[in-house]
Design a protein around this motif. Structure first.
Motif, PDB file in Angstrom:
ATOM      1  N   GLU A  71     -27.751  54.998  92.353  1.00 31.21           N
ATOM      2  CA  GLU A  71     -28.304  55.789  90.917  1.00 31.21           C
ATOM      3  C   GLU A  71     -26.930  55.285  90.148  1.00 31.21           C
ATOM      4  O   GLU A  71     -28.243  55.813  89.170  1.00 31.21           O
ATOM      5  N   ALA A  72     -25.517  55.812  90.555  1.00 31.43           N
ATOM      6  CA  ALA A  72     -24.368  55.629  89.659  1.00 31.43           C
ATOM      7  C   ALA A  72     -24.847  54.394  88.705  1.00 31.43           C
ATOM      8  O   ALA A  72     -24.689  54.597  87.749  1.00 31.43           O
ATOM      9  N   ILE A  73     -24.766  52.904  89.272  1.00 31.76           N
ATOM     10  CA  ILE A  73     -24.918  52.067  88.084  1.00 31.76           C
ATOM     11  C   ILE A  73     -27.079  51.927  87.023  1.00 31.76           C
ATOM     12  O   ILE A  73     -26.411  52.136  86.480  1.00 31.76           O
ATOM     13  N   ILE A  74     -27.849  52.794  88.313  1.00 28.69           N
ATOM     14  CA  ILE A  74     -28.646  52.806  87.411  1.00 28.69           C
ATOM     15  C   ILE A  74     -28.502  53.795  86.016  1.00 28.69           C
ATOM     16  O   ILE A  74     -28.722  53.446  85.327  1.00 28.69           O
ATOM     17  N   ARG A  75     -27.868  55.107  86.308  1.00 22.91           N
ATOM     18  CA  ARG A  75     -26.840  55.718  85.216  1.00 22.91           C
ATOM     19  C   ARG A  75     -25.862  55.020  84.163  1.00 22.91           C
ATOM     20  O   ARG A  75     -26.629  55.344  83.028  1.00 22.91           O
ATOM     21  N   GLU A  76     -25.806  53.950  84.748  1.00 20.45           N
ATOM     22  CA  GLU A  76     -24.362  53.609  83.878  1.00 20.45           C
ATOM     23  C   GLU A  76     -25.302  52.719  82.860  1.00 20.45           C
ATOM     24  O   GLU A  76     -25.079  52.735  81.400  1.00 20.45           O
TER      25      GLU A  76
END
Length: 1406
Positions: free
Chosen positions: A962-967
């Motif tokens: 989720e963190a990778i996708i947000r960035e």
């Protein structure tokens, strides 16, 4: 064939030419081109281009010909050194041999003398008439003379074998050879002694010494009516036996001798008997000495019937010749006949190409003793000339020469109406190198002759074999010749240039004067074969060549040539004449006139015919004809003037070309007249040419008159036309030169130049350099006009013009200069100048716009559109195009990077970067490229990170993803890997929700649902904690199922666990059960969901499973009852007579069980082969022990048999099943097999309760007590060591009394084990199995029953319980008790026991 000092030395090679395709397209032009070189050799060879390969057009199957016979040494050169006597006197035979090119030594001179003496000298005597001189004195009376002759052996000259249809002639038929006289005979007979020499003259076979009268000779023709003869025969011991024979006996002996294998070379003497007829005696007198004595030496001529003494002949004959003999007078007459020319004797056999080839190849292979293709050409050449020069060998070959192609068909394709030609054949049929086409080409002279000279204009075919030759000759009228070798082995040629032709003729005349004296035109008859080395030794230049298949050989005018074939081949040749031949043709006519040789055609007629139509002549030919015509006219004036001087004034016109040649030939020189001839009114049968006006006749000049074709005034007119034709080229060339060089300052129009070119074509002027310049000028001018029109029409077409046709500004200026420099006027020059002015104006405007950058994009685009309409490429237009492209690119980058724009892909970004590299550089472009590059780098980095997350072995938890996708969402580029990662995360969240829903439901989750979730979770690239728990639960469930399968399923069972646990709902259908069982065996039936009639979804509901199970129990019970009724109705295999029926039992093996060895299932009542199924073991051990049951307690024997269709599992005990249920309760997973096991357990416990209740009833308890009492009594009786042979039981047996039944006396005990004993349970001791079976078999006669009486009210419930218990896949003790009770209530089944005893050894063996 050993080489010696006299080896043939090959002459130097002739020139070989290899034309290019361009040169090859003009045959006569190419021959004229090489003539200066090739003419010096007389012949040359031409190799066509490699891919020029004409097809062979002869119809091979229909091609039949009769060849000519050639004897290679028939034309040997005879050299005389003053005559035979002079040479012998001066001993000059060695010198003669040297002049004949024989090597010195080896006794050649002596051998040559012997051959000359034997062959040539008699002919000289015949020719001179010396042997016809009448002699009254007998020669050879002087013994001293006889001593001068010394016996010597002369080998016979080899000759051609006579035809098998020929014979030795009349004398050979009536006289057969007898043995030669022995030495004793010769000593006794002085005449024989005198003839014991081998003088000159041929030895002829079958010569008799006695003459006959006319009547006898006439009879000889009908049959051998011979007078009695004395035949001298030689016996084995050398004795001589004289027998008197009658004509009949002589005929028989003749037949004997004709079949004798010995050669007929021995001498026969015929001794005359005394005759009373005086006339008969007078006819036998010698025509030389007029005497009739020595009649045994008289020879009868087979030609004229004259008689001669053999010693009166000149030269005398040393012995009696065999065969046909002719007197000197007949030989002289024969010799005066004209000789047959070499090579022209026709053979008698007709050949096809195949048969001739087989003969030719066989001859060559046999002659050289090696395969034909391995014989070197040098070896064949040397051997050929050795044979030609040989005086001992005579080799005969056959040559298919001078075969007319019109009759037999040419080897080249010919365009005619006979057959349709393919495109390839059509190409070769019209080629100038086709020998049917070359003589009639436009530049050829022979095409102008109307007379039939097919011998020169039509090709001739030649089928050769090894050694077949063509002699030294030149072509008719000294024409050219061309020879093409279609296929086969090479043809060897020899050639002499025309400059040396007279030298060759002189050498020939010098070496063979007598031949030329009798035949002055000998060299024109193809009959003279002379060794090239001989010619070269006399200074004649000779060349040679080997013509291979596919090659041409050209012979030039008056070039002598000869040659021979190396082997089987097929050639074609024809004559042709060109303009340069005309002088040679005129000289040839003069040469023919001197030799008095006939002409093939009239040379004067040929010249006049060409002069009559000068416009049809090639220019070079017209010039040559004019030159020849001028010479001919001058000569004609001179000859007609001489005629006037002689006083001949009469004349009349004559169309000589309409007369046959033999009617217009000069009677003196044989030349064919055309321009004029002298004739006589009184002698109409002959005429002479004007060169022989004194040889016509003896008539007065007033009776002679001139026959002419043209007047002397008409001939100059023809000359003038030729001159105009010959000089027309010069006039035309002058006009062309003025036009091309613009000498008068006026440019000609295109129409004027085209007219000059048309004139050259119509008048057929040669393809000169000037004509080529004119054609080039016209081509260039027409190209300029076309280009100018295209330029103007391109401007009019505007944007719709064809792309790629624009010219540059530089090219436009050069084009205008080119048009101005051409020597012709073109009005399109003005249009081109107008275009140039427009282009230059546009160029100035474009430069101004580029200088004021940055200009408006709209202005630049409009300028660009205007430039495209010009149709000319302007350098500034390219710069405008780059500026427009730059503006477009910047605008596209701006739109792509705008926040409101749709995200572009990485490919779009990369494409913009690539396109930016090609636009015009500027600061704005550099800035945009930097922004694009930075954005692309960041996007690629995040794409790589997402790719690693998707492909990594170690999965990341959802929070990390989720963190990778947000960035990555902040990057304004569409990233495929980030999108894929986002989709995977969404799937993971949905999977977790599904797991929570299943785990928190009302029931435990089904195993299938858990397995599906595990499979989905494993495929997700996300780390899931719940997945490990699910995998553990699934693993535990599989472990339980495996344990249950081992408990229930037999080894290699064809059933699944669920099938075994569920009731068999289709038990009532035997066919269905069997087919399903067979499908299971073959692995075809695998559906578990069909067992209870439930779908996969229904199996997830425990209630549905229980209801379906109960319904299945009822269906199973009803079905088995129906099946038992059906099977009970089937005929028993044990019955003595069984009839075929549609309801017959069928074993699991597919066969019908019959006779002993069949077993009936106790549940379904069907029959099976005992060997095809598993059977129970009767006893656990027949050996008695303290706890064992009596052996004769047969009701406790394990004889119960259930077929494999009814007993589907191991049937474990209930206690084992309960342990499985306890383990099932601990599983957090639901299995269909678990639900089925619970139902099966409940059904078994329910049946067990009913069975115990039935066994506890009062009646059944009493029956069981009786059985127990009986067992105790049997146990108490003594047990012998060995079982006795039991007798039949007495009638007062206590057991029988106690039970009210007939009971035998029972001994022994039996202990029964489990109710169902499988073969694996108890293994018999090693070595005791056979004794055990023998023990049981011995007890069978003593087994009787029943031992209990079961009332029907008791039996029926027990049997029903027994059937229901057999349906259960569980082992219960109550089932065994009921079975024993029912068995004791009926007689023992001895047939089944016997069957089991028979099958048990087989089971143990297995």
């Amino acid at each position: 064939m050993e080489p010696g000092s006299d080896d043939f030395l090959p002459p130097p090679e002739c020139p070989v030419f290899e034309p290019s395709w361009a040169e090859f397209r003009d045959p006569l032009g190419y021959i004229a081109k090489i003539r200066p070189i090739a003419e010096k050799s007389g012949i040359c060879k031409i190799r066509p281009p490699a891919d020029w390969q004409p097809p062979f057009a002869v119809e091979v199957d229909n091609f039949r010909f009769t060849p000519r016979i050639q004897r290679l040494n028939e034309l040997e050169i005879v050299v005389e050194e003053g005559g035979y006597e002079a040479i012998c006197k001066d001993r000059r035979w060695a010198r003669v041999a040297q002049r004949l090119n024989y090597p010195p030594g080896k006794n050649i001179g002596s051998l040559l003398r012997s051959h000359y003496e034997r062959i040539v000298y008699p002919y000289e005597m015949y020719q001179s008439g010396a042997n016809l001189v009448q002699c009254n004195t007998r020669p050879f009376d002087n013994e001293e003379k006889d001593k001068e002759y010394k016996p010597h052996s002369i080998p016979l000259r080899q000759s051609v074998q006579p035809s098998k249809f020929n014979s030795y002639g009349r004398r050979a038929k009536r006289l057969q050879p007898d043995p030669e006289p022995t030495e004793e005979d010769i000593e006794k007979n002085p005449e024989l002694k005198k003839l014991q020499i081998y003088g000159a003259g041929p030895k002829m076979m079958g010569l008799g010494l006695m003459a006959k009268d006319k009547t006898l000779r006439k009879k000889d023709k009908e049959g051998p009516e011979c007078p009695p003869t004395v035949v001298v025969k030689e016996e084995l011991g050398g004795d001589v036996k004289v027998e008197s024979t009658s004509p009949k006996t002589f005929l028989e002996s003749k037949e004997e001798l004709s079949h004798s294998p010995e050669p007929c070379t021995k001498m026969t003497m015929r001794l005359r008997r005394n005759h009373s007829n005086a006339q008969f005696i007078e006819s036998y007198v010698c025509r030389m000495c007029s005497r009739g004595d020595e009649d045994d030496k008289l020879l009868l001529c087979d030609g004229c019937d004259d008689n001669y003494h053999i010693f009166c002949l000149l030269p005398p004959l040393p012995e009696i010749p065999k065969g046909v003999w002719r007197c000197p007078k007949c030989v002289m007459a024969e010799c005066k006949r004209p000789p047959e020319a070499f090579g022209f004797e026709q053979a008698t056999r007709e050949y096809t190409l195949q048969s001739f080839g087989e003969m030719a190849d066989s001859f060559k292979a046999d002659y050289f003793n090696m395969p034909v293709h391995m014989v070197p050409t040098e070896l064949v050449e040397k051997e050929f000339w050795r044979l030609v020069n040989s005086i001992e060998e005579d080799v005969t070959v056959e040559y298919g020469a001078d075969i007319h192609s019109k009759e037999f068909g040419s080897g080249f394709p010919v365009s005619d109406s006979k057959r349709h030609l393919t495109p390839e054949e059509e190409e070769y049929a019209t080629s100038g190198w086709n020998l049917n086409v070359m003589p009639v080409l436009e530049q050829s002279v022979l095409c102008h002759i109307n007379a039939d000279i097919s011998g020169m204009k039509v090709p001739w075919l030649y089928v050769g074999m090894v050694f077949s030759a063509f002699c030294w000759h030149i072509e008719d009228h000294w024409s050219y010749s061309i020879n093409y070798l279609h296929w086969g082995e090479p043809k060897t040629w020899y050639g002499v240039p025309s400059l040396a032709a007279e030298h060759l003729e002189e050498v020939m005349k010098k070496l063979t004067p007598e031949l030329f004296d009798s035949q002055p035109d000998l060299l024109h008859q193809l009959v003279t074969l002379m060794n090239p080395n001989t010619l070269m030794s006399h200074g004649v230049p000779v060349v040679r060549t080997n013509q291979c298949a596919g090659e041409f050989v050209i012979t030039f005018p008056r070039a002598y040539h000869s040659g021979f074939n190396q082997g089987y081949n097929f050639a074609e040749a024809v004559n042709f004449c060109t303009a340069d031949w005309l002088p040679a043709g005129r000289q040839c006519i003069e040469h023919y006139r001197r030799l008095r040789r006939y002409c093939v055609f009239s040379h004067e007629e040929l010249i006049c015919k060409m002069a009559a139509c000068p416009e049809k002549l090639d220019l070079n030919l017209a010039a040559a004809v004019h030159k020849e015509m001028f010479i001919m006219v001058q000569e004609e004036r001179r000859l007609r003037k001489a005629l006037l001087e002689k006083g001949i004034t009469e004349a009349e016109r004559e169309a000589f070309e309409l007369l046959p040649d033999d009617e217009r030939q000069c009677i003196k020189c044989k030349t064919t007249c055309f321009l004029s001839a002298l004739a006589c009114y009184d002698c109409p049968d002959g005429l002479v040419c004007l060169s022989h006006i004194n040889d016509l006749c003896k008539c007065s000049s007033s009776r002679q008159y001139l026959r002419y074709r043209y007047t002397l005034d008409e001939l100059p007119a023809m000359l003038h036309k030729l001159k105009v034709r010959a000089e027309s080229f010069d006039t035309w060339a002058n006009k062309v030169r003025v036009a091309l060089e613009v000498e008068d300052g006026r440019k000609r129009s295109l129409e004027e130049l085209r007219a000059l070119e048309s004139e050259a074509r119509e008048r057929r002027f040669p393809n000169s350099e000037l004509l080529q310049q004119l054609k080039n000028c016209l081509s260039e001018a027409e190209a300029c006009v076309s280009r100018a029109l295209g330029l103007v029409s391109g401007q009019e077409a505007g944007p719709h013009r064809v792309a790629g046709l624009q010219m540059t500004l530089t090219e436009l200026r050069a084009f205008l200069d080119q048009m101005n420099n051409l020597p012709c006027a073109m009005h399109q020059i003005g249009d081109v100048k107008g275009v140039l002015e427009q282009v230059e104006a546009y160029q100035a405007e474009a430069r101004e716009a580029l200088a004021s950058l940055p200009s408006s994009p709209g202005l630049l685009q409009s300028l660009l559109e205007r430039g495209r309409q010009l149709g000319v490429e302007v350098p500034e237009a390219q710069q405008l195009q780059r500026q427009v492209e730059q503006a477009r690119w910047l605008d596209e980058v701006k739109r792509t990077l705008a926040p409101s724009a749709r995200r572009g892909t990485l490919a779009v970004m990369r494409g913009l970067l690539v396109a930016g590299a090609s636009v015009a550089p500027s600061p704005a472009v550099d800035k945009a490229q930097a922004e694009l590059q930075e954005l692309l780098t960041i996007a690629e980095r995040w794409e790589e990170k997402a790719h690693l997350c998707l492909e990594a072995r170690q999965k990341h938890p959802p929070a990390t993803l989720e963190a990778i996708i947000r960035e990555a969402e902040n990057i304004p580029v569409h990233l495929p890997n980030i999108q894929a990662l986002k989709e995977a995360l969404a799937k993971a969240r949905a999977w977790i929700a599904d797991v929570d829903e299943i785990q928190n439901g009302d029931h435990y989750p089904c195993l299938d649902d858990l397995e599906g979730l595990v499979a989905v979770g494993r495929d997700l690239p996300v780390g899931l904690e719940e997945l490990r728990q699910l995998e553990l639960q699934v693993l535990t469930a599989h472990s339980w199922r495996e344990k249950a399968s081992k408990t229930f399923l037999k080894k290699n069972s064809c059933y699944t666990l669920l099938e075994v646990l569920c009731p068999c709902a289709d038990a009532g259908s035997d066919s269905t059960k069997r087919s399903r069982w067979m499908e299971k065996e073959l692995g075809l039936y695998k559906s578990d969901t069909e067992l209870l009639g439930l779908s996969a979804q229904d199996l997830r509901d425990p209630g549905s499973v229980i209801v379906a199970f109960k319904e299945g129990e009822q269906k199973e019970k009803e079905g088995i009852l129906q099946l038992r009724r059906t099977n009970s109705a089937k005929p028993s295999p044990l019955a003595s007579s069984t009839t075929a029926s549609s309801t017959t039992s069928v074993c699991v093996c597919g066969q019908v069980p019959a006779g002993a060895g069949a077993l009936q299932c106790d549940l379904c009542q069907d029959w099976f082969h005992g060997r095809c199924v598993s059977v129970p073991r009767l006893l656990s051990s027949p050996r008695p022990n303290p706890t064992s049951s009596p052996l004769l307690a047969w009701w406790e024997w394990d004889t119960k048999f259930l077929c494999p269709l009814c007993m589907r599992s191991r049937r474990p005990r209930l206690e084992t099943i309960l342990a499985l249920l306890v383990a099932l309760q601990r599983l957090p997973v639901r299995l269909p097999e678990g639900e089925a096991l619970q139902c099966l357990t409940e059904r078994a416990i329910s049946w067990q309760g009913r069975a115990r209740q039935a066994l506890a009833s009062e009646d059944v308890t009493a029956l069981l007590g009786r059985l127990a009492e009986l067992r105790q009594r049997l146990q108490a009786e003594p047990r012998p060591e060995e079982p006795p042979n039991y007798p039949a039981a007495p009638a007062s047996d206590p057991l029988r009394e106690g039970s009210g039944k007939d009971m035998p006396k029972v001994q022994g005990l039996l202990e029964n084990g489990d109710s169902v004993t499988s073969p694996e349970k108890v293994a018999p001791e090693e070595g005791s199995g056979k004794r055990d079976l023998e023990l049981l078999s011995s007890l069978l006669p003593q087994l009787t029953g029943p031992v209990l009486e079961l009332p029907e009210a008791t039996r029926a419930p027990l049997e029903e319980l027994m059937m229901e218990g057999d349906l259960l896949e569980v082992t219960l003790d109550e089932n065994h008790s009921i079975w024993q009770l029912l068995q004791a209530g009926q007689p023992p089944d001895l047939e089944r026991i016997r069957t089991l005893l028979e099958v048990m050894p087989l089971m143990n063996g297995d």
